[in-house]
Design a protein around this motif. Sequence first.
Motif, PDB file in Angstrom:
ATOM      1  N   LEU A  63       0.835  -1.209   0.000  1.00 55.48           N
ATOM      2  CA  LEU A  63       0.000   0.000   0.000  1.00 55.48           C
ATOM      3  C   LEU A  63       0.871   1.261   0.000  1.00 55.48           C
ATOM      4  N   ASP A  64       1.911   1.262   0.821  1.00 54.73           N
ATOM      5  CA  ASP A  64       2.821   2.420   0.860  1.00 54.73           C
ATOM      6  C   ASP A  64       3.499   2.640  -0.489  1.00 54.73           C
ATOM      7  N   SER A  65       3.824   1.549  -1.168  1.00 51.03           N
ATOM      8  CA  SER A  65       4.533   1.643  -2.448  1.00 51.03           C
ATOM      9  C   SER A  65       3.646   2.189  -3.565  1.00 51.03           C
ATOM     10  N   LEU A  66       2.323   2.178  -3.367  1.00 50.88           N
ATOM     11  CA  LEU A  66       1.430   2.729  -4.390  1.00 50.88           C
ATOM     12  C   LEU A  66       1.611   4.239  -4.547  1.00 50.88           C
ATOM     13  N   SER A  67       2.209   4.875  -3.543  1.00 54.91           N
ATOM     14  CA  SER A  67       2.430   6.328  -3.599  1.00 54.91           C
ATOM     15  C   SER A  67       3.798   6.698  -4.164  1.00 54.91           C
ATOM     16  N   GLU A  68       4.586   5.709  -4.541  1.00 54.29           N
ATOM     17  CA  GLU A  68       5.918   5.963  -5.085  1.00 54.29           C
ATOM     18  C   GLU A  68       5.828   6.634  -6.462  1.00 54.29           C
ATOM     19  N   GLU A  69       6.844   7.415  -6.796  1.00 50.39           N
ATOM     20  CA  GLU A  69       6.914   7.991  -8.145  1.00 50.39           C
ATOM     21  C   GLU A  69       7.416   6.969  -9.159  1.00 50.39           C
ATOM     22  N   ASN A  70       8.140   5.960  -8.691  1.00 50.05           N
ATOM     23  CA  ASN A  70       8.678   4.911  -9.554  1.00 50.05           C
ATOM     24  C   ASN A  70       7.529   4.012 -10.024  1.00 50.05           C
ATOM     25  N   THR A  72       7.483   1.373 -11.766  1.00 49.38           N
ATOM     26  CA  THR A  72       7.730  -0.068 -11.653  1.00 49.38           C
ATOM     27  C   THR A  72       7.371  -0.549 -10.246  1.00 49.38           C
ATOM     28  N   LEU A  73       7.728   0.232  -9.231  1.00 47.52           N
ATOM     29  CA  LEU A  73       7.350  -0.138  -7.866  1.00 47.52           C
ATOM     30  C   LEU A  73       5.834  -0.161  -7.708  1.00 47.52           C
ATOM     31  N   VAL A  74       5.158   0.822  -8.294  1.00 48.11           N
ATOM     32  CA  VAL A  74       3.694   0.863  -8.227  1.00 48.11           C
ATOM     33  C   VAL A  74       3.105  -0.365  -8.913  1.00 48.11           C
ATOM     34  N   GLU A  75       3.656  -0.721 -10.066  1.00 47.35           N
ATOM     35  CA  GLU A  75       3.162  -1.894 -10.804  1.00 47.35           C
ATOM     36  C   GLU A  75       3.277  -3.165  -9.963  1.00 47.35           C
ATOM     37  N   PHE A  76       4.432  -3.368  -9.340  1.00 49.07           N
ATOM     38  CA  PHE A  76       4.614  -4.585  -8.541  1.00 49.07           C
ATOM     39  C   PHE A  76       3.771  -4.548  -7.267  1.00 49.07           C
ATOM     40  N   ALA A  77       3.619  -3.364  -6.682  1.00 50.75           N
ATOM     41  CA  ALA A  77       2.824  -3.246  -5.450  1.00 50.75           C
ATOM     42  C   ALA A  77       1.354  -3.552  -5.719  1.00 50.75           C
ATOM     43  N   ILE A  78       0.786  -2.983  -6.784  1.00 52.20           N
ATOM     44  CA  ILE A  78      -0.624  -3.252  -7.073  1.00 52.20           C
ATOM     45  C   ILE A  78      -0.794  -4.707  -7.519  1.00 52.20           C
ATOM     46  N   GLY A  79       0.208  -5.261  -8.189  1.00 55.75           N
ATOM     47  CA  GLY A  79       0.163  -6.685  -8.542  1.00 55.75           C
ATOM     48  C   GLY A  79       0.147  -7.566  -7.302  1.00 55.75           C
ATOM     49  N   GLY A  80       0.963  -7.206  -6.301  1.00 53.12           N
ATOM     50  CA  GLY A  80       0.972  -7.952  -5.042  1.00 53.12           C
ATOM     51  C   GLY A  80      -0.352  -7.864  -4.319  1.00 53.12           C
ATOM     52  N   LEU A  81      -0.935  -6.665  -4.272  1.00 51.33           N
ATOM     53  CA  LEU A  81      -2.242  -6.500  -3.630  1.00 51.33           C
ATOM     54  C   LEU A  81      -3.313  -7.293  -4.368  1.00 51.33           C
ATOM     55  N   CYS A  82      -3.241  -7.274  -5.689  1.00 54.12           N
ATOM     56  CA  CYS A  82      -4.191  -8.029  -6.500  1.00 54.12           C
ATOM     57  C   CYS A  82      -4.099  -9.523  -6.169  1.00 54.12           C
ATOM     58  N   ASN A  83      -2.878 -10.021  -5.974  1.00 58.11           N
ATOM     59  CA  ASN A  83      -2.679 -11.427  -5.619  1.00 58.11           C
ATOM     60  C   ASN A  83      -3.187 -11.740  -4.213  1.00 58.11           C
TER      61      ASN A  83
END
Length: 197
Positions: A63-70, A72-83
């Motif tokens: 959730l914290d990583s969803l606010s990153e400017e990067n 790629t980090l947002v992509e992996f974070a939302i993918g993890g939450l989706c899983n």
Amino acid sequence: MAQKPKVDPHVGRLGYLQALVTEFQETESQDAKEQVLANLANFAYDPSNYPYLRQLQVLDLFLDSLSEENETLVEFAIGGLCNLCPDRANKEHILQTGGIPLIINCLSSPNEETVLSAVTTIMYLSSPGSGSPPELTAMPVVQCMLRFSLSANTRLRNLAQIFLEDFCSPSQVAEARTWQAHSALGIPLPRTEAPQQ
């Protein structure tokens, strides 16, 4: 290419996941952060890892990583939450810790995979009928899904159509169609990858 995480193979699953979380928190390298978050998102695909990931507060890390400017980090974070969110305890945690606005923000990402994961996550967090948090089917979200339902991207178009049919009432969809000047109309469609030659 980033190196593999420095983890003793004999520490067990919890120890391995703890080492990944520690590495993510301590590394200064963006490449290493991306690789570790990708690994954690992959581990989130296996329900046997859910208790460990909850114990290690990986949901909060995502959730914290969803606010990153990067992106790629947002992509992996939302993918993890989706899983993670098909699990009831994980779903409740996301809902109770204010994750919905962060996830909805991912709908405006230029990254196609981020948007696909965000739409899927919203569907997992929703309940058909009236049991969903109202933010998940708020007018900007419904309008955004209407826009996605016109996408040239088949996966995005199909997910949006399923969302509109299964999680929105016909009156919500009709109202969204009539709102012409709402902010969600400004959300650009995600970039699609050029076909491989």
